[in-house]
Write a protein that holds these residues in place. Structure first.
Motif, short mmCIF file in Angstrom:
data_model
loop_
_atom_site.label_atom_id
_atom_site.label_comp_id
_atom_site.label_asym_id
_atom_site.label_seq_id
_atom_site.Cartn_x
_atom_site.Cartn_y
_atom_site.Cartn_z
N THR B 148 -38.48 100.61 52.80
CA THR B 148 -39.57 100.96 51.90
C THR B 148 -39.42 100.36 50.50
O THR B 148 -40.25 100.63 49.64
CB THR B 148 -39.64 102.49 51.78
OG1 THR B 148 -38.32 102.96 51.57
CG2 THR B 148 -40.21 103.12 53.01
N THR B 149 -38.34 99.60 50.25
CA THR B 149 -38.15 98.99 48.93
C THR B 149 -39.32 98.04 48.62
O THR B 149 -39.74 97.27 49.49
CB THR B 149 -36.82 98.22 48.92
OG1 THR B 149 -35.77 99.13 49.24
CG2 THR B 149 -36.54 97.61 47.55
N LEU B 150 -39.82 98.12 47.40
CA LEU B 150 -41.00 97.33 47.03
C LEU B 150 -40.65 95.84 46.88
O LEU B 150 -39.51 95.51 46.59
CB LEU B 150 -41.56 97.83 45.69
CG LEU B 150 -42.00 99.28 45.62
CD1 LEU B 150 -42.36 99.64 44.20
CD2 LEU B 150 -43.19 99.50 46.54
N PRO B 151 -41.62 94.95 47.06
CA PRO B 151 -41.36 93.53 46.81
C PRO B 151 -40.93 93.33 45.36
O PRO B 151 -41.56 93.87 44.44
CB PRO B 151 -42.72 92.86 47.07
CG PRO B 151 -43.51 93.83 47.85
CD PRO B 151 -43.01 95.19 47.48
N GLY B 152 -39.87 92.60 45.15
CA GLY B 152 -39.39 92.34 43.79
C GLY B 152 -38.54 93.45 43.21
O GLY B 152 -37.99 93.32 42.12
N MET B 153 -38.39 94.57 43.93
CA MET B 153 -37.62 95.70 43.40
C MET B 153 -36.13 95.44 43.57
O MET B 153 -35.68 94.99 44.61
CB MET B 153 -38.03 96.95 44.17
CG MET B 153 -37.36 98.22 43.72
SD MET B 153 -38.11 99.60 44.65
CE MET B 153 -36.92 100.88 44.32
N ARG B 154 -35.37 95.70 42.50
CA ARG B 154 -33.93 95.48 42.55
C ARG B 154 -33.23 96.64 43.23
O ARG B 154 -33.57 97.80 43.00
CB ARG B 154 -33.37 95.34 41.13
CG ARG B 154 -33.72 94.05 40.46
CD ARG B 154 -33.52 94.20 38.96
NE ARG B 154 -34.10 93.06 38.28
CZ ARG B 154 -33.37 92.02 37.85
NH1 ARG B 154 -32.07 91.99 38.01
NH2 ARG B 154 -33.98 91.02 37.23
N SER B 155 -32.27 96.32 44.04
CA SER B 155 -31.41 97.34 44.63
C SER B 155 -30.03 96.71 44.72
O SER B 155 -29.86 95.53 44.42
CB SER B 155 -31.93 97.75 46.01
OG SER B 155 -31.78 96.69 46.91
N SER B 156 -29.03 97.49 45.16
CA SER B 156 -27.68 96.93 45.11
C SER B 156 -27.49 95.82 46.15
O SER B 156 -26.60 94.99 46.02
CB SER B 156 -26.63 98.03 45.27
OG SER B 156 -26.79 98.65 46.50
N THR B 157 -28.34 95.79 47.19
CA THR B 157 -28.24 94.68 48.15
C THR B 157 -29.37 93.67 47.99
O THR B 157 -29.46 92.71 48.76
CB THR B 157 -28.23 95.21 49.60
OG1 THR B 157 -29.30 96.14 49.75
CG2 THR B 157 -26.93 95.88 49.94
N SER B 158 -30.23 93.88 47.00
CA SER B 158 -31.21 92.83 46.63
C SER B 158 -31.20 92.74 45.10
O SER B 158 -32.17 93.08 44.45
CB SER B 158 -32.61 93.16 47.17
OG SER B 158 -33.07 94.40 46.68
N PRO B 159 -30.07 92.27 44.54
CA PRO B 159 -29.90 92.37 43.08
C PRO B 159 -30.87 91.50 42.29
O PRO B 159 -31.07 91.72 41.10
CB PRO B 159 -28.45 91.92 42.85
CG PRO B 159 -28.06 91.18 44.07
CD PRO B 159 -28.87 91.72 45.20
N TYR B 160 -31.49 90.49 42.95
CA TYR B 160 -32.49 89.68 42.24
C TYR B 160 -33.90 90.11 42.60
O TYR B 160 -34.85 89.40 42.35
CB TYR B 160 -32.27 88.20 42.56
CG TYR B 160 -30.85 87.76 42.23
CD1 TYR B 160 -30.44 87.66 40.90
CD2 TYR B 160 -29.94 87.49 43.24
CE1 TYR B 160 -29.14 87.31 40.60
CE2 TYR B 160 -28.64 87.14 42.94
CZ TYR B 160 -28.24 87.05 41.62
OH TYR B 160 -26.95 86.71 41.32
N GLY B 161 -34.04 91.26 43.23
CA GLY B 161 -35.35 91.75 43.64
C GLY B 161 -35.59 91.42 45.10
O GLY B 161 -35.07 90.43 45.62
N ARG B 162 -36.36 92.25 45.77
CA ARG B 162 -36.63 92.02 47.19
C ARG B 162 -37.54 90.79 47.35
O ARG B 162 -38.65 90.77 46.83
CB ARG B 162 -37.31 93.23 47.81
CG ARG B 162 -37.57 93.06 49.30
CD ARG B 162 -38.20 94.30 49.90
NE ARG B 162 -38.22 94.18 51.36
CZ ARG B 162 -38.24 95.22 52.19
NH1 ARG B 162 -38.27 96.43 51.73
NH2 ARG B 162 -38.25 95.03 53.49
N ASP B 163 -37.03 89.81 48.07
CA ASP B 163 -37.78 88.58 48.34
C ASP B 163 -38.39 88.72 49.73
O ASP B 163 -37.68 88.71 50.73
CB ASP B 163 -36.82 87.39 48.26
CG ASP B 163 -37.52 86.07 48.53
OD1 ASP B 163 -38.71 86.10 48.90
OD2 ASP B 163 -36.87 85.02 48.37
N VAL B 164 -39.72 88.86 49.79
CA VAL B 164 -40.34 89.16 51.09
C VAL B 164 -40.22 87.99 52.07
O VAL B 164 -40.31 88.17 53.28
CB VAL B 164 -41.82 89.57 50.95
CG1 VAL B 164 -41.94 90.92 50.29
CG2 VAL B 164 -42.63 88.53 50.23
#
Lengths: 76, 263
Positions: B148-164
């Protein structure tokens, strides 16, 4: 018109100082304390007499630490 | 400590208009300051108290931050394996059809590992309530990217933002299950403001009332914050949620009485 007078009692040992209640209060009755509780959190305190007992602070409090009292008084 | 603005003359039991329900066990909640879980726990217990179904309610606690929900909710609870709460709830409702059964699940639990159980339970039209807390992140394990992480949202496993392009699109599982014939009531709410909390409570009440009708699954999604995982203060995270989560996860009823709501 009748006027509502409210009061809140905050369980300061349970308060985690998230400040969500401050954003919810329409009359700026709540502010954070200067002191900390035994867990090291600054806690919410009542800082003026404008409380109307609307319960907004209590229903957004994630830890349910606020008890709200309210009485209706005739307007002067 | 002395209180400066106390009004002892109105602090009487008969003047109480709001207090923490006794169905929440009298111990501090283990959640981070400002976490929406606490509010949803309290609303859930208030609804059960108002419906007077304490002795007839069975809850299923999930895996995630709310894995310890059975320590706080003073109703019968059962722990489920990760994501398998709808399967367990199915068994309980079939063995005890007169019980009110709810599952309490996060997005990693319901929308990731438990997708199959969720979809099949919703498709079969089992008679229980799913409470789905969506904060767009795996909160308990350290803020990893969730479905459910938003596109572009930073998380510890998508540190540059979620790249769809690489990581795929966020999963709107609530809209997904609303299209299944077995769901009766599907709604999305939030708990960041007093108005939103009141609406969420009404939604929870309706979801439990639907169990009297035995028409299918009621799913209440609560879009919540995870200020620790999002690395913000609680108030900032609520504002961020309103600005970023709500455009992607719009609030409101999605399916009422078995019919999709026209937008």
């Amino acid at each position: 018109m009748a006027k509502m007078i409210g009061d809140i009692v905050i369980d300061i040992e349970r308060c985690k100082g998230c400040e969500v209640c401050i954003a919810a209060c329409p009359f700026e009755v709540i502010a954070m304390s200067e002191d900390v509780n035994s867990k090291g959190y600054r806690f919410a305190t009542k800082v003026n007499d404008k409380c109307t007992g609307c319960t907004n602070c209590a229903i957004v409090c994630p830890d349910g630490v606020i008890t709200v009292y309210r009485v209706k008084v005739a307007a002067e | 400590m002395e209180e400066k603005f106390a009004r002892p003359e109105i602090r009487k039991p008969e003047n109480i208009v709001y207090k923490r329900t006794d169905l929440l066990v009298d111990r501090p909640l283990s959640y981070c300051p400002g976490c929406g879980h606490g509010v949803v726990h309290r609303l859930l217990m208030e609804v059960i108290e108002e419906k007077d179904i304490v002795s007839k309610t069975i809850g299923i606690s999930p895996v995630g931050c709310s894995v310890l929900a059975y320590d706080f909710l003073d109703v019968d609870m059962q722990g489920a394996a990760h994501g398998r709460a709808p399967a367990l709830a199915t068994a309980i409702t079939r063995l005890w059809p007169d019980r009110y059964v709810f599952t309490y699940q996060g997005d990693g639990d319901l929308a990731a590992i438990g997708t199959a159980e969720t979809i099949h339970a919703c498709n079969r039209g089992e008679n229980f309530t799913i409470i789905f807390i969506n904060n767009g992140i795996y909160g308990m394990t350290g803020g990893q990217m969730a479905p459910t992480t938003l596109p572009g949202m930073r998380s510890s496993t998508s540190p540059y933002g979620r790249d769809v392009d690489i990581m795929g699109h966020p999963l709107k599982i609530t809209e997904l299950v609303a299209n299944l014939p077995g769901t009766y009531y599907v709604t999305r709410q939030s708990v960041q403001t007093p108005g939103a909390v009141r609406k969420t409570k009404k939604a929870l009440r309706k979801a439990f009332d639907n169990q009297d009708l035995n028409k299918g699954v009621s799913l209440v999604e609560v879009v919540s914050n995870c200020n620790s995982g999002w690395k913000m203060t609680p108030v900032q995270s609520n504002i961020w949620m309103e600005e970023n989560m709500f455009p992607y996860y719009p609030l409101g009823d999605i399916k009422v009485e078995g019919t999709l709501v026209e937008k």
